[in-house]
Design a protein around this motif. Structure first.
Motif, PDB file in Angstrom:
ATOM      1  N   ASP A 117       1.001  -1.346   0.063  1.00  0.00           N
ATOM      2  CA  ASP A 117       0.140   0.016   0.072  1.00  0.00           C
ATOM      3  C   ASP A 117       0.988   1.249   0.152  1.00  0.00           C
ATOM      4  O   ASP A 117       1.694   1.474   0.911  1.00  0.00           O
ATOM      5  CB  ASP A 117      -0.922  -0.064   1.363  1.00  0.00           C
ATOM      6  CG  ASP A 117      -1.950   1.230   1.440  1.00  0.00           C
ATOM      7  OD1 ASP A 117      -1.809   2.075   0.664  1.00  0.00           O
ATOM      8  OD2 ASP A 117      -2.586   0.997   2.191  1.00  0.00           O
ATOM      9  N   LEU A 118       0.831   2.043  -0.905  1.00  0.00           N
ATOM     10  CA  LEU A 118       1.909   3.114  -1.189  1.00  0.00           C
ATOM     11  C   LEU A 118       1.534   4.519  -0.702  1.00  0.00           C
ATOM     12  O   LEU A 118       1.698   5.308  -0.956  1.00  0.00           O
ATOM     13  CB  LEU A 118       2.056   3.436  -2.642  1.00  0.00           C
ATOM     14  CG  LEU A 118       2.392   2.103  -3.587  1.00  0.00           C
ATOM     15  CD1 LEU A 118       2.900   2.588  -4.986  1.00  0.00           C
ATOM     16  CD2 LEU A 118       3.766   1.599  -2.765  1.00  0.00           C
ATOM     17  N   THR A 119       0.113   4.347   0.118  1.00  0.00           N
ATOM     18  CA  THR A 119      -0.641   5.524   0.183  1.00  0.00           C
ATOM     19  C   THR A 119       0.326   6.448   1.371  1.00  0.00           C
ATOM     20  O   THR A 119       0.160   7.821   0.921  1.00  0.00           O
ATOM     21  CB  THR A 119      -2.038   5.179   1.160  1.00  0.00           C
ATOM     22  OG1 THR A 119      -2.888   4.208   0.663  1.00  0.00           O
ATOM     23  CG2 THR A 119      -2.786   6.403   1.625  1.00  0.00           C
ATOM     24  N   PRO A 120       1.118   5.914   2.141  1.00  0.00           N
ATOM     25  CA  PRO A 120       1.821   6.976   2.847  1.00  0.00           C
ATOM     26  C   PRO A 120       3.015   7.774   2.143  1.00  0.00           C
ATOM     27  O   PRO A 120       3.367   8.701   2.625  1.00  0.00           O
ATOM     28  CB  PRO A 120       2.643   5.850   3.973  1.00  0.00           C
ATOM     29  CG  PRO A 120       1.870   4.636   3.933  1.00  0.00           C
ATOM     30  CD  PRO A 120       1.345   4.690   2.607  1.00  0.00           C
ATOM     31  N   TYR A 121       3.366   7.165   0.875  1.00  0.00           N
ATOM     32  CA  TYR A 121       4.405   7.854   0.313  1.00  0.00           C
ATOM     33  C   TYR A 121       3.835   8.723  -1.044  1.00  0.00           C
ATOM     34  O   TYR A 121       4.754   9.481  -1.888  1.00  0.00           O
ATOM     35  CB  TYR A 121       5.241   6.781  -0.348  1.00  0.00           C
ATOM     36  CG  TYR A 121       5.536   5.692   0.518  1.00  0.00           C
ATOM     37  CD1 TYR A 121       6.240   5.940   1.718  1.00  0.00           C
ATOM     38  CD2 TYR A 121       5.300   4.469   0.467  1.00  0.00           C
ATOM     39  CE1 TYR A 121       6.657   5.007   2.678  1.00  0.00           C
ATOM     40  CE2 TYR A 121       5.389   3.482   1.116  1.00  0.00           C
ATOM     41  CZ  TYR A 121       6.399   3.672   2.593  1.00  0.00           C
ATOM     42  OH  TYR A 121       6.319   2.799   3.488  1.00  0.00           O
ATOM     43  N   VAL A 122       2.443   8.737  -1.202  1.00  0.00           N
ATOM     44  CA  VAL A 122       1.949   9.676  -2.392  1.00  0.00           C
ATOM     45  C   VAL A 122       1.087  10.838  -2.156  1.00  0.00           C
ATOM     46  O   VAL A 122       0.321  11.115  -2.953  1.00  0.00           O
ATOM     47  CB  VAL A 122       1.308   8.467  -3.385  1.00  0.00           C
ATOM     48  CG1 VAL A 122       2.232   7.311  -3.978  1.00  0.00           C
ATOM     49  CG2 VAL A 122       0.098   7.840  -2.505  1.00  0.00           C
ATOM     50  N   ASP A 123       1.121  11.439  -0.959  1.00  0.00           N
ATOM     51  CA  ASP A 123       0.492  12.565  -0.731  1.00  0.00           C
ATOM     52  C   ASP A 123       0.317  13.650  -1.809  1.00  0.00           C
ATOM     53  O   ASP A 123       1.616  14.020  -2.274  1.00  0.00           O
ATOM     54  CB  ASP A 123       0.762  13.001   0.557  1.00  0.00           C
ATOM     55  CG  ASP A 123      -0.462  14.163   1.120  1.00  0.00           C
ATOM     56  OD1 ASP A 123      -1.564  14.022   0.893  1.00  0.00           O
ATOM     57  OD2 ASP A 123       0.325  14.801   1.660  1.00  0.00           O
ATOM     58  N   GLY A 124      -0.608  13.972  -2.253  1.00  0.00           N
ATOM     59  CA  GLY A 124      -0.653  15.067  -3.487  1.00  0.00           C
ATOM     60  C   GLY A 124      -0.219  14.612  -4.847  1.00  0.00           C
ATOM     61  O   GLY A 124      -0.150  15.531  -5.721  1.00  0.00           O
ATOM     62  N   LEU A 125       0.068  13.320  -5.120  1.00  0.00           N
ATOM     63  CA  LEU A 125       0.627  12.979  -6.378  1.00  0.00           C
ATOM     64  C   LEU A 125      -0.424  12.915  -7.156  1.00  0.00           C
ATOM     65  O   LEU A 125      -0.219  13.016  -8.473  1.00  0.00           O
ATOM     66  CB  LEU A 125       1.432  11.539  -5.980  1.00  0.00           C
ATOM     67  CG  LEU A 125       2.247  11.400  -7.479  1.00  0.00           C
ATOM     68  CD1 LEU A 125       3.270  12.194  -7.830  1.00  0.00           C
ATOM     69  CD2 LEU A 125       2.838   9.802  -7.067  1.00  0.00           C
ATOM     70  N   ALA A 126      -1.748  12.871  -6.913  1.00  0.00           N
ATOM     71  CA  ALA A 126      -2.876  12.515  -7.821  1.00  0.00           C
ATOM     72  C   ALA A 126      -3.062  13.423  -8.757  1.00  0.00           C
ATOM     73  O   ALA A 126      -3.269  13.121  -9.939  1.00  0.00           O
ATOM     74  CB  ALA A 126      -4.061  12.408  -6.909  1.00  0.00           C
ATOM     75  N   GLU A 127      -2.668  14.718  -8.551  1.00  0.00           N
ATOM     76  CA  GLU A 127      -2.789  15.980  -9.338  1.00  0.00           C
ATOM     77  C   GLU A 127      -1.895  15.766 -10.616  1.00  0.00           C
ATOM     78  O   GLU A 127      -2.129  16.429 -11.646  1.00  0.00           O
ATOM     79  CB  GLU A 127      -2.816  17.203  -8.659  1.00  0.00           C
ATOM     80  CG  GLU A 127      -1.618  17.364  -8.052  1.00  0.00           C
ATOM     81  CD  GLU A 127      -1.404  18.548  -7.169  1.00  0.00           C
ATOM     82  OE1 GLU A 127      -0.382  19.262  -6.895  1.00  0.00           O
ATOM     83  OE2 GLU A 127      -2.442  19.159  -6.658  1.00  0.00           O
ATOM     84  N   ASP A 128      -0.985  15.063 -10.234  1.00  0.00           N
ATOM     85  CA  ASP A 128       0.238  14.977 -11.670  1.00  0.00           C
ATOM     86  C   ASP A 128      -0.339  13.940 -12.795  1.00  0.00           C
ATOM     87  O   ASP A 128       0.442  13.791 -13.691  1.00  0.00           O
ATOM     88  CB  ASP A 128       1.407  14.431 -10.909  1.00  0.00           C
ATOM     89  CG  ASP A 128       2.074  15.520 -10.132  1.00  0.00           C
ATOM     90  OD1 ASP A 128       1.616  16.584 -10.102  1.00  0.00           O
ATOM     91  OD2 ASP A 128       2.974  15.235  -9.355  1.00  0.00           O
ATOM     92  N   PHE A 129      -1.367  13.200 -12.362  1.00  0.00           N
ATOM     93  CA  PHE A 129      -2.078  12.333 -13.453  1.00  0.00           C
ATOM     94  C   PHE A 129      -3.404  12.354 -13.721  1.00  0.00           C
ATOM     95  O   PHE A 129      -4.110  13.023 -13.156  1.00  0.00           O
ATOM     96  CB  PHE A 129      -1.662  10.859 -12.767  1.00  0.00           C
ATOM     97  CG  PHE A 129      -0.275  10.371 -12.366  1.00  0.00           C
ATOM     98  CD1 PHE A 129       0.402   9.536 -13.395  1.00  0.00           C
ATOM     99  CD2 PHE A 129       0.253  10.615 -11.133  1.00  0.00           C
ATOM    100  CE1 PHE A 129       1.595   9.418 -13.123  1.00  0.00           C
ATOM    101  CE2 PHE A 129       1.551  10.348 -10.956  1.00  0.00           C
ATOM    102  CZ  PHE A 129       2.036   9.628 -11.953  1.00  0.00           C
ATOM    103  N   THR A 130      -3.649  12.014 -14.958  1.00  0.00           N
ATOM    104  CA  THR A 130      -5.284  12.046 -15.441  1.00  0.00           C
ATOM    105  C   THR A 130      -5.903  11.340 -14.559  1.00  0.00           C
ATOM    106  O   THR A 130      -5.699  10.357 -13.649  1.00  0.00           O
ATOM    107  CB  THR A 130      -5.416  11.366 -16.980  1.00  0.00           C
ATOM    108  OG1 THR A 130      -4.747   9.978 -16.954  1.00  0.00           O
ATOM    109  CG2 THR A 130      -4.455  12.270 -17.754  1.00  0.00           C
ATOM    110  N   ALA A 131      -7.302  11.913 -14.433  1.00  0.00           N
ATOM    111  CA  ALA A 131      -8.204  11.201 -13.399  1.00  0.00           C
ATOM    112  C   ALA A 131      -8.387   9.679 -13.470  1.00  0.00           C
ATOM    113  O   ALA A 131      -8.560   9.029 -12.484  1.00  0.00           O
ATOM    114  CB  ALA A 131      -9.363  12.054 -13.300  1.00  0.00           C
ATOM    115  N   SER A 132      -8.517   9.293 -14.780  1.00  0.00           N
ATOM    116  CA  SER A 132      -8.876   7.937 -14.979  1.00  0.00           C
ATOM    117  C   SER A 132      -7.749   7.036 -14.817  1.00  0.00           C
ATOM    118  O   SER A 132      -7.779   6.126 -14.142  1.00  0.00           O
ATOM    119  CB  SER A 132      -9.185   7.856 -16.262  1.00  0.00           C
ATOM    120  OG  SER A 132      -8.098   8.277 -17.379  1.00  0.00           O
TER     121      SER A 132
END
Length: 436
Positions: free
Chosen positions: A116-131
């Motif tokens: 589970d990578l959740t602890p290491y990817v805070d704020g990273l979602a905005e760098d990728f397309t939503a899909s």
């Protein structure tokens, strides 16, 4: 169930999985803690990475030069290397990072093979397309970093449309009518092909229509193979097939490419990685193709998607934080993404959508910068798709049932109902909770 023997139990060791595994996935509390190794920042570590994109060796070399404390050893995957990963993870011998299809994630998560990578990817979602970010996200947990994607576009024969005075369709209703107009003008030309052996052509359209084959509902899997979004696609394709507006031919075969080269198939609505294959396999048609937006469903401005690959950190890794640091650079930084584009993939990272390397004119497509169409589509793909534990089995079942549709034995709607029942049966046999 009809034809279930052709696809049930193909290599799934999950028959005896406890219902708790489904709860772990649905609640996103499962997965590995990344091993027992010291993850301290001061430690020099070596990350083993398996992948298949051309040119990754050069990307790794740049990373290693600039990051002496986190060195990466790269192994190029070929043949059946991907099939070896589950056993290697179970045996504790797998690499830290592996490239794999996003559709395969749920099965690995249920079997506790991924970190589970959740602890290491805070704020990273905005760098990728939503899909693409949606394909690695399950509830509040993240199990991978997106690498590439397959937004759709409509490849069409400009010479055929011009000869018969047919406008490029912008909606699926116009698409059907264009097929009728083509048939009336020349009965030997079809608006498209129906290929029972290529379920991606179906999946991308369901995805465009904001549907999915699976959803997670509370602590259970909700199977939606025959959901309303799929049924709308079924109605569309049933019309095309019943009115003989599509050529029935298996994709990827010599017969298929012969039809394409002969000009009997006027459009191909498929993913961003397909144009180069079309160029390689239909050289004689150079200059006669262009790419337009995928036709729209009524009231929507969404595009389709075929899915892509992701980088995951296996449960064996003693250094998940450093592994994520590397794959974040590879898949979201400008320099890392350039290597991916040069390797021929369509990037999931938003920064890649405006890359000069991606947006080059194509002689085969009449000088058009076709990736402008795909880049626009990538940002319009709905984030509604959820892969399920039986994705491959469900897709194989669809192929079997679509073969029966092509033979006139059943309708598309009946095919979806059959696969819906098969998928529910399979999930229950795995011991997973299934929504009623």
């Amino acid at each position: 169930m009809a034809h279930s023997s052709t696809w049930r139990k193909r290599g799934l060791a999950a028959t005896g999985l406890a219902a708790a595994a489904a709860l772990a996935l649905a609640g996103c509390s499962g997965g590995s803690d990344g091993g027992s190794g010291d993850d301290g920042a001061a430690e020099d570590v070596t990350i083993e990475f398996w992948g298949w994109v051309p040119g990754l060796e050069d990307a790794v070399a740049e990373w290693n030069e600039n990051n002496p404390a986190i060195q990466v050893e790269f192994f190029r995957m070929t043949g059946d290397d991907g099939d070896k990963i589950p056993a290697a993870i179970d045996a504790g011998t797998a690499p830290d990072v592996v490239q794999m299809s996003a559709h395969s994630l749920p099965g690995h998560i249920i079997n506790n093979r991924l970190t589970d990578l959740t602890p290491y990817v805070d704020g990273l979602a905005e760098d990728f397309t939503a899909s693409s970010w949606g394909t690695v996200s399950f509830g509040d947990a993240v199990y991978g970093i997106p690498q590439d994607s397959g937004p759709t576009g409509l490849m069409y024969r400009t010479d055929i449309f011009e000869e018969y005075g047919i406008e490029v369709p912008t909606t699926w209703e116009e698409y059907v009518q264009a097929g009728r107009d083509l048939k009336a003008a020349n009965p030997d030309i079809y608006i498209a092909q129906f290929s029972p052996n290529e379920a991606g052509l179906w999946m991308e359209t369901v995805w465009q229509n904001e549907g999915s084959f699976f959803q997670i509902e509370d602590d259970a899997w909700d199977v939606t193979v025959n959901g309303p979004e799929s049924l709308e696609v079924a109605e569309l394709w049933q019309t095309l097939l019943d009115e003989d507006l599509v050529k029935v031919v298996e994709m990827w075969t010599p017969e298929y490419w012969a039809e394409v080269n002969a000009g009997t198939i006027a459009t191909i609505n498929y993913a961003a990685w397909f144009p180069v294959l079309l160029e390689e396999s239909a050289e004689s048609t150079s200059g006669n193709w262009a790419v337009a937006d995928t036709p729209l469903f009524s009231g929507k401005n969404t595009a389709g998607e075929s899915g892509g690959s992701v980088n995951v950190v296996t449960a064996n890794s003693d250094h998940p934080e450093q592994a994520v640091e590397f794959i974040t650079w590879l898949n979201s930084s400008e320099s890392g993404v350039e290597y991916l584009i040069d390797g021929g993939v369509f990037p999931s990272a938003v920064t890649g959508l405006s890359s000069e390397s991606l947006l080059q004119p194509s002689e085969f497509y009449g000088g058009q910068v076709i990736n402008e169409v795909f880049a626009d589509a990538a940002e319009r793909v709905p984030g509604t798709w959820t892969a399920g534990p039986t994705h491959d089995l469900t897709v194989n079942a669809l192929k079997d049932e679509f073969g029966r549709v092509a033979n006139g034995e059943i309708t598309f709607e009946e095919a979806l109902d059959n696969v819906q029942d098969m998928t529910v049966e399979e999930l229950e046999a795995m011991g997973l909770n299934v929504a009623s």
